[in-house]
Design a protein around this motif. Structure first.
Motif, mmCIF file in Angstrom:
data_model
loop_
_atom_site.group_PDB
_atom_site.id
_atom_site.type_symbol
_atom_site.label_atom_id
_atom_site.label_comp_id
_atom_site.label_asym_id
_atom_site.label_seq_id
_atom_site.Cartn_x
_atom_site.Cartn_y
_atom_site.Cartn_z
ATOM 1 N N VAL A 27 59.086 45.379 35.537
ATOM 2 C CA VAL A 27 60.210 45.498 34.606
ATOM 3 C C VAL A 27 61.212 44.404 34.955
ATOM 4 O O VAL A 27 61.735 44.349 36.065
ATOM 5 C CB VAL A 27 60.873 46.889 34.686
ATOM 6 N N ASP A 30 66.436 45.860 31.902
ATOM 7 C CA ASP A 30 66.612 47.183 31.305
ATOM 8 C C ASP A 30 68.101 47.449 31.212
ATOM 9 O O ASP A 30 68.773 47.652 32.229
ATOM 10 C CB ASP A 30 65.926 48.253 32.156
ATOM 11 N N ARG A 37 69.133 49.898 23.297
ATOM 12 C CA ARG A 37 68.628 49.699 24.654
ATOM 13 C C ARG A 37 67.572 48.594 24.652
ATOM 14 O O ARG A 37 66.589 48.661 23.931
ATOM 15 C CB ARG A 37 68.012 50.987 25.198
ATOM 16 N N ARG A 39 64.822 46.294 26.731
ATOM 17 C CA ARG A 39 63.970 46.227 27.913
ATOM 18 C C ARG A 39 62.977 45.089 27.764
ATOM 19 O O ARG A 39 62.530 44.773 26.665
ATOM 20 C CB ARG A 39 63.189 47.531 28.126
#
Length: 286
Positions: A27, A30, A37, A39
Motif C-alpha cells: 500500500v 491511503d 478516500r 488509495r
C-alpha cells in the motif's frame, strides 16, 4: 463498500451480489481528501492501482483501453477537433491521449479534487506521462457540473471521465448536465461519456441514453472491455448532431495515419466495431 476477504487483499463491491478481489503487495498511499478516500497499492498483475472510496479508478496495466477509446474515437470521428474538454480525469490519462493528437490546440481539464491531481502526479506519473506539463493543457479545479453550467466556451469534443453515479460523480449523470454539455459543443461537436458496465449497471445506461435521445440527432453508445472495470464490457455514451458516426473506415484510417499515434487498443477497425451492440445492450436503449 469495501471489505478484506483475506489479509493482503481488497474486495471491491460496487455492484450488488458481485465483486472483484485484488491482491495488495504494497500500500503506497491511503488518505481521506475533502471529497473521497484515495488509495494506491501495488498489484502483481495490474501494477499500481488507484481506488476512490474502494472502487478501482485506474491501473497502470489496463488504463490504455479506457483512455484510448474515450479520446481517439470522438477526436478521429470529428476529424478537425481543436478544442477538447475533459470533465474529471484527475489521473491525467485522458489528457495524455487527447494531447497526442497534433491537431488538438487546447485541452481544458476540469477536476473537482485538487488532491487527486497532486496525488496522481506523485504516485501514478506513468498514467499522465507528462500531460500536466503540456502548455496546451488548461487545468481547472472546479465542480464539473458548475463549470459546464457556467461556461461560455465552445468545444469540438467533450469527454466526461466521471466516477460512477454515487457521491461527487452523481450530478454528472443528469439530464440537466447533458443539456449544458450540448450547449457547450460546436456545431458538429461530439459528447462522449463513461456510462458504466451495462450488464450490472443497465439502468444507468438507459437513463443516460434517454437524455441523449432527446438532445442529439445521433445518439447511442459504443463499447470496450477493461479488465478491472468488473462485470463485462463498458459502455461509452455518444451524442452528436454531426456526421461523426458515419465516417467510413478508409477515412478513419487516413486520419489515424495522419495523426501518427501509436495505440495499444484503438484501431480504426475497433472504432467501427465498437458501435455494434449485443442484444442485451440494445434492449437497454430507450
Amino acid at each position: 463498500m469495501t471489505d478484506t476477504p483475506i489479509p493482503g487483499w481488497t474486495l471491491e463491491r460496487l455492484h450488488k451480489g458481485y465483486g472483484q478481489a485484488l491482491e495488495e503487495t504494497e500500500v503506497l498511499y491511503d488518505s481521506q481528501t475533502d471529497h473521497q478516500r484515495l488509495r494506491v497499492f501495488e498489484n502483481p498483475r495490474f501494477g499500481r492501482v488507484m481506488t476512490l472510496d474502494g472502487v478501482v479508478q485506474v491501473t497502470e496495466a489496463d488504463n490504455f483501453i479506457y483512455h484510448e477509446m474515450l479520446t481517439h474515437v470522438p477526436i478521429l470521428a470529428h476529424g478537425a477537433a481543436k478544442r477538447v474538454l475533459i470533465i474529471g480525469g484527475g489521473d491525467g490519462g485522458m489528457a495524455r491521449e487527447a494531447l497526442r493528437h497534433p491537431s488538438v490546440e487546447s485541452v481544458t481539464m476540469v477536476e473537482i479534487d485538487a488532491g487527486v491531481v497532486e496525488f496522481c502526479k506523485t504516485y501514478l506519473p506513468g498514467i499522465s506521462q507528462g500531460a500536466f506539463d503540456d502548455p496546451r493543457l488548461n487545468l481547472v479545479i472546479d465542480d464539473g457540473a458548475a463549470f459546464m453550467r457556467n461556461t461560455d466556451q465552445k468545444f469540438d469534443v467533450i469527454v466526461v471521465d466521471s466516477t460512477d453515479p454515487i457521491g461527487p460523480g452523481e450530478v454528472l449523470f443528469t439530464d440537466t448536465f447533458y443539456g449544458h454539455a450540448k450547449r457547450a459543443l460546436t456545431q458538429d461537436g461530439i459528447l462522449v461519456t463513461q456510462n458504466g458496465v451495462p450488464f450490472v449497471q443497465g439502468e444507468e445506461l438507459t437513463n443516460s441514453m434517454r437524455a441523449f435521445k432527446a438532445l442529439f440527432a445521433d445518439w447511442g453508445c459504443y463499447m470496450a472491455t477493461v479488465p478491472t472495470y468488473a462485470g463485462g464490457p463498458m459502455a461509452f455514451g455518444w451524442g452528436t448532431d454531426g456526421p461523426g458516426r458515419t465516417v467510413a473506415l478508409d477515412e478513419l484510417e487516413a486520419r489515424f495515419a495522419a495523426a501518427a499515434i501509436q495505440t495499444d487498443y484503438y484501431t480504426p477497425e475497433i472504432h467501427r466495431a465498437a458501435f455494434a451492440l449485443p442484444g442485451y445492450v440494445r434492449r437497454l436503449m430507450p
